[in-house]
Each structure stands twice: as C-alpha cells, then as structure tokens.
Scaffold this active site. Structure first.
Site, PDB file in Angstrom:
ATOM      1  N   GLY A  14       0.825  -1.209   0.000  1.00 27.94           N
ATOM      2  CA  GLY A  14       0.000   0.000   0.000  1.00 27.94           C
ATOM      3  C   GLY A  14       0.852   1.250   0.000  1.00 27.94           C
ATOM      4  N   ARG A  75       0.837  -5.456  -6.193  1.00 27.51           N
ATOM      5  CA  ARG A  75       0.962  -6.749  -5.541  1.00 27.51           C
ATOM      6  C   ARG A  75       1.625  -7.707  -6.527  1.00 27.51           C
ATOM      7  NH1 ARG A  75      -0.159  -5.143  -0.362  1.00 27.51           N
ATOM      8  NH2 ARG A  75      -2.036  -3.852  -0.343  1.00 27.51           N
ATOM      9  N   ASP A 106       4.695  -4.410   6.222  1.00 28.96           N
ATOM     10  CA  ASP A 106       5.020  -5.750   6.675  1.00 28.96           C
ATOM     11  C   ASP A 106       5.254  -6.714   5.513  1.00 28.96           C
ATOM     12  OD1 ASP A 106       4.887  -7.727   9.143  1.00 28.96           O
ATOM     13  OD2 ASP A 106       3.697  -8.630   7.547  1.00 28.96           O
ATOM     14  N   THR A 129       4.226   2.804   5.805  1.00 33.04           N
ATOM     15  CA  THR A 129       2.863   2.294   5.996  1.00 33.04           C
ATOM     16  C   THR A 129       2.095   3.231   6.901  1.00 33.04           C
ATOM     17  OG1 THR A 129       1.544   0.538   7.011  1.00 33.04           O
ATOM     18  CG2 THR A 129       3.803   0.754   7.779  1.00 33.04           C
ATOM     19  N   ASP A 131      -0.326   2.452   8.735  1.00 34.77           N
ATOM     20  CA  ASP A 131      -0.838   1.737   9.914  1.00 34.77           C
ATOM     21  C   ASP A 131       0.054   1.879  11.141  1.00 34.77           C
ATOM     22  OD1 ASP A 131      -3.002   0.898   8.476  1.00 34.77           O
ATOM     23  OD2 ASP A 131      -2.230  -1.121   8.087  1.00 34.77           O
ATOM     24  N   ASP A 133       2.413  -0.027  12.176  1.00 32.54           N
ATOM     25  CA  ASP A 133       2.367  -1.310  12.890  1.00 32.54           C
ATOM     26  C   ASP A 133       3.660  -2.111  12.835  1.00 32.54           C
ATOM     27  OD1 ASP A 133       2.202  -1.827  10.184  1.00 32.54           O
ATOM     28  OD2 ASP A 133       0.601  -3.312  10.348  1.00 32.54           O
ATOM     29  N   ARG A 175      -5.951  -2.839   9.952  1.00 32.67           N
ATOM     30  CA  ARG A 175      -6.470  -4.205   9.947  1.00 32.67           C
ATOM     31  C   ARG A 175      -6.032  -4.985  11.179  1.00 32.67           C
ATOM     32  NH1 ARG A 175      -4.270  -7.004   5.009  1.00 32.67           N
ATOM     33  NH2 ARG A 175      -2.429  -7.114   6.348  1.00 32.67           N
TER      34      ARG A 175
END
Length: 326
Positions: A14, A75, A106, A129, A131, A133, A175
């Site tokens: 992403g 992807r 990730d 990212t 996120d 995370d 997510r």
C-alpha cells in the site's frame, strides 16, 4: 569502502504519503556517495518484468510534496514463489544492481527478508505504511499524514453529527493495529475507539455504552479500526441497531482518503532522514535491516524483529481517552 556501486530502489504494498520524499532522499544520498541509482517500477513485480530505469538527481526533483509514489506499487504473487524470486535476482544481476532499498510495510519487508536470505543479497528496508504497525520504530512513514487526514474528516463529520444528535461510527484503516483509531480518537475529541488489540479481551461496545457514555452529550463519534476482529464500523453499527435501538446510528468509512494527500512536514522530514540513513547503512555493510526511529534517533532493526514482533499499543492512551471523553 563499500563494494556497492549501484543500488535499486522500489516501493511495494500500500502506498503511503512520504514515500516520494524517501525515494528522493535515497536517490540523492546514493548519488552524493558516488553510487548509480536505478528505480524499479511497480515494486517486486517490476523486478520480474524488468521495469527498471536509471535515476539521476533530476529524476526526483519536485516530488517531496507529492503523495503516492512515483515508482508506483503493485501486488506480486510471482515474487512469493522461489521461481519468481529467481527471475527477480537474475534481473538485479543483469542490471548490475548490488543492493536494494525497499520501501513499504510488513509484506514488503517479509518479501525482502526471504529474498535476502535466499540469495545473500544486501537489502535495507524503510517502514512506509500508514498503519504504524512495524515493530522497532516509534513511527512509520505516512502515519502522521494519515492521522491528520482522519482528524480533518472527523471534524467535518462532527458538525453534522451535532446538528442531528446522532451516533457516528467512523471506520479508519488498521487491519491488525489500532494506532490510527486510538490516536485519531484522542486528537479529534471522539468519545471512544474500538481497536483490535483490545477486542479479544473485552466487549468494547458493551463497555462503552454501559459505562454511561454519551449521557451528557447530544452527539457522539466513535472511531473503529477496519479489522475483522472489531467487525468494522458496519458490524458495530448493526450490533447497536439490534441491542441499543434508542440510538440514531450512522456509519462513515474513510477508506482510501487516508492514503492520499500531500505528506505532512513530519512525514517529509522522517522519510528524508530514513532515506539518507539507508545509504549510510549500506556503506556500513549493514544488510537485512529496517531503518527505524526510536526517541528521535535512527536505528537499525533486523527484518526478523520488525516483521515477527507485534508492536504494542500504548494502553495509557486508552485510559486517557476514557477520561477526556466524559
């Protein structure tokens, strides 16, 4: 002196605001140190299909302020196979690329780790990212901009929520991690955040309503992480309609709004520092590491730690949100 003469750079997974700033910093830092730079389009897919272009300083002019990534992203199922990775390695050899800088989250770093181990190839990762995370770094490239976008959206939604005395569930990305939902709730003055880290421990919706939330307010806003664990905003709203029909419920899903836009000053500075540090790492013969930032100091984090370890949520922030949302 490092034996690395040519580096490749790619973005994968992403997109995140600040990726272009990182591309710029990597490119110019490499050129400053006498290296050749080759941009690889569409992530790992571009390695397999041969979408490679030599970059110079001018190639990255006027991009620091742009969202998305000039290298594009995609992807790539082929890269998940040994055969696909061998094609990618052959392409690196053909292009005479000695090391790789991979920018992403990730999945990007997981692919980088596997590839580096299989072919003993030097790779440095940058955490790109929204996120936030990835373990080993206090913040990731794109997170600050996404958080500010969420705040702007929630501020606008609050105007209509107040006018109609409604309960709004606003879904944000995350997510597997609730950093955007939790910090977005605090920064926007929302009443609560429903995040995956806590959903396995307690019924957050029940706790939120039964503790008397909203008793002194004519409207309320709750941020919900998009995770399957939380059920997302739609899932939470359906529960409220069934179990607490007295509430007038609305749902807003911010979706890809959070990925777009010009990166914030913080993301531009972070990406620039990390991009320059990636070249320093390669010059120091570092490999299979992610550039992280801890207490405003740049650090090298092994891929294995960045990927495998879960980044913990700051639980003090949960209590802070409960206190200030009364």
């Amino acid at each position: 002196m490092s034996a690395i003469k040519c580096i490749g750079i790619l973005t994968s997974g992403g997109d995140a605001p600040g990726m272009n700033a990182a591309i710029r910093a990597v490119t110019r830092s490499a050129i400053y140190n006498g290296m050749t730079v080759k941009g690889i389009y569409r992530g790992y897919k571009g390695l397999i299909t041969g979408e490679v272009e030599t970059f110079n300083s001018q190639s990255v002019s006027n991009i620091i302020q742009r969202g998305g990534t000039i290298l594009k992203t995609a992807r790539c199922m082929e890269f998940k196979t040994p055969e696909g990775r061998k094609v990618a390695y052959d392409r690196l050899e053909a292009e005479k690329i000695d090391a790789l800088v991979a920018i992403g989250g990730d999945g990007t770093l997981t692919g980088a780790r596997i590839f580096a181990q299989e072919f003993n190839f030097p790779i440095v990762g940058l955490p790109g990212t929204i996120d936030n995370d990835l373990f080993g770094t206090d913040v990731t490239i794109g997170y600050d901009t996404a958080l500010n976008t969420i705040i702007e959206c929630v501020d606008k939604i609050r105007d209509t929520a107040s006018s109609h005395e409604r309960l709004f569930f606003i879904e944000v990305m995350g997510r597997d991690a609730g950093f955007l939902a939790l910090n977005g709730a605090i920064a926007s003055g929302a009443e609560a955040a429903i995040i995956p880290e806590i959903s396995m421990e307690t019924d957050q919706l029940s706790d939120m309503i039964e503790t008397g939330f909203r008793k002194s307010k004519n409207s309320s806003i709750v941020l919900v992480a998009e995770s399957e664990i939380t059920g997302g905003a739609m899932g939470v709203a359906e529960r409220v309609k069934k179990e607490y029909p007295q509430f007038d419920v609305r749902v807003s899903i911010l979706g890809h709004l959070q990925r777009g836009g010009s990166p914030s000053a913080q993301d531009r500075i972070l990406a620039t520092r990390m991009g320059a540090a990636a070249i320093d790492a390669l010059l120091d013969d570092q490999r299979n590491v992610m550039i992280g930032i801890q207490n405003d100091q740049l650090v090298y984090v092994p891929f294995s730690k960045a990927i495998k370890n879960d980044k913990p949520i700051n639980r003090e922030l949960l209590n802070t949100l409960r206190i200030v949302s009364m």
